[in-house]
Each structure stands twice: as C-alpha cells, then as structure tokens.
Scaffold this active site. Structure first.
Site, mmCIF file in Angstrom:
data_model
loop_
_atom_site.group_PDB
_atom_site.id
_atom_site.type_symbol
_atom_site.label_atom_id
_atom_site.label_comp_id
_atom_site.label_asym_id
_atom_site.label_seq_id
_atom_site.Cartn_x
_atom_site.Cartn_y
_atom_site.Cartn_z
ATOM 1 N N LYS A 165 0.830 -1.203 0.000
ATOM 2 C CA LYS A 165 0.000 0.000 0.000
ATOM 3 C C LYS A 165 0.869 1.261 0.000
ATOM 4 C CE LYS A 165 -3.668 -2.364 2.576
ATOM 5 N NZ LYS A 165 -4.270 -2.897 1.390
ATOM 6 N N CYS A 166 1.890 1.249 -0.835
ATOM 7 C CA CYS A 166 2.877 2.322 -0.885
ATOM 8 C C CYS A 166 2.797 3.005 -2.246
ATOM 9 C CB CYS A 166 4.266 1.700 -0.678
ATOM 10 S SG CYS A 166 5.665 2.823 -0.845
ATOM 11 N N GLY A 167 3.212 4.244 -2.322
ATOM 12 C CA GLY A 167 3.276 4.932 -3.607
ATOM 13 C C GLY A 167 4.208 4.240 -4.587
ATOM 14 N N PHE A 168 5.166 3.465 -4.072
ATOM 15 C CA PHE A 168 6.113 2.752 -4.930
ATOM 16 C C PHE A 168 5.644 1.336 -5.269
ATOM 17 C CE2 PHE A 168 9.127 5.658 -2.582
ATOM 18 C CZ PHE A 168 9.298 6.535 -3.645
ATOM 19 N N THR A 169 4.490 0.918 -4.750
ATOM 20 C CA THR A 169 3.990 -0.436 -4.998
ATOM 21 C C THR A 169 3.948 -0.795 -6.490
ATOM 22 O OG1 THR A 169 2.774 -0.428 -2.909
ATOM 23 C CG2 THR A 169 2.068 -2.032 -4.558
#
Length: 162
Positions: A37-41
């Site tokens: 659930k990360c911007g980098f996912t």
C-alpha cells in the site's frame, strides 16, 4: 572478504516454508523490501519484468514485505503474497514479513546495510530499497526507493557477466 552467501541466512516464505539464502550462491540477487500500500507499490511491475527477463541467466529477486514505514503492508503473509500475485503477476520469491530497521530487524538487513550504507547511514529509508548482490555474494550496489527497476537492468547485466 565477507560474502552474503556465507552468512547462513534462513528466512521464511509467505507460505511458511524455510529458504536458505546460501542456496542462491552463484546467482545474482536483487533483495527488495516491499509494501502493498505504498506509492512505490507499482514497482512490482518493473521488478517482475526484470525477473522474467533475466531469471534464465541466474537472476533472482527476493521480496521482503515490511510494515515499518507508515504501516503500508499490514496484511498477513498470505494476503501479501496473494495481492502481489493477483495485482502484479509477481512470480519471484516473496518471503515472510520482516523488520528492516530497529531491534527486531532481520539479520539479512543488518548485513546488507553494513555492506552498503545509504543516505541515512545504516538505516533503510523507505519501502522498495534495493540491494544487488553478485554471484560471489558481494553486495554490489544499493538503490533508493525512488530508483525505477528499469534503471537497474544494466547493473544486473554487468553482474550476470561476471
């Protein structure tokens, strides 16, 4: 000289099995702390592309989910594995969730950070920090979370050629 493959690291998979990382000796590894659930996912897409492109030449990616950064991987190991497979087609090995900093950090990360220090010295800054390990177990390079997986391809090729 210290080698990643001589450390006798044993880690658990998301399915509960055990993997001896020294079994990858002679291979090129990219070790990544991941989060669902990360911007980098979305980097899972690029990581999977790298894995598919180079796996037949002795390249592996090992993902270590981590919930230490803004609780961006709160699921169970099974949920994380399923999320990665269903949403990004991840087929590279995913290990059980670990801590990458602090009192309970995985020995894998203690070692990697000691071999390649980052901007915050021996701390992992955020999800999707990547470490490239050569066939001989040398930790060749550390990449920031913002490094797009496609930008690592030339380094992987160089490591595979050694």
């Amino acid at each position: 000289m210290s080698s990643f493959y001589s450390q006798n690291f044993q880690v658990h998979t998301t399915a509960g099995g055990t993997v001896n990382l020294d079994d990858f000796s002679g291979k090129v590894l990219l070790v990544v702390n991941t989060a669902s659930k990360c911007g980098f996912t979305p980097q899972f897409d690029g990581l999977e592309r790298l894995y598919q492109e180079y796996k037949d030449r002795g390249f592996y990616i090992i993902g270590f989910p981590c919930n230490q950064f803004a609780q961006q991987d709160p699921g169970t190991n099974q949920e994380i594995s399923e999320f990665c497979r269903l949403n990004y087609g991840v087929s590279f090995p995913m290990m059980a969730k670990v801590d990458v900093n602090g009192d309970n950090e995985s020995p894998v990360y203690t070692y990697l950070k000691s071999e390649q220090k980052g901007v915050l010295a021996s701390k992992i800054k955020w999800n999707f920090t990547k470490f490239l390990i050569g066939r001989d177990g040398t930790v060749l390079k550390r990449y920031s979370p913002t490094t797009d997986p496609s930008k690592i391809a030339s380094d992987i090729e160089a490591a595979l050629a050694q």
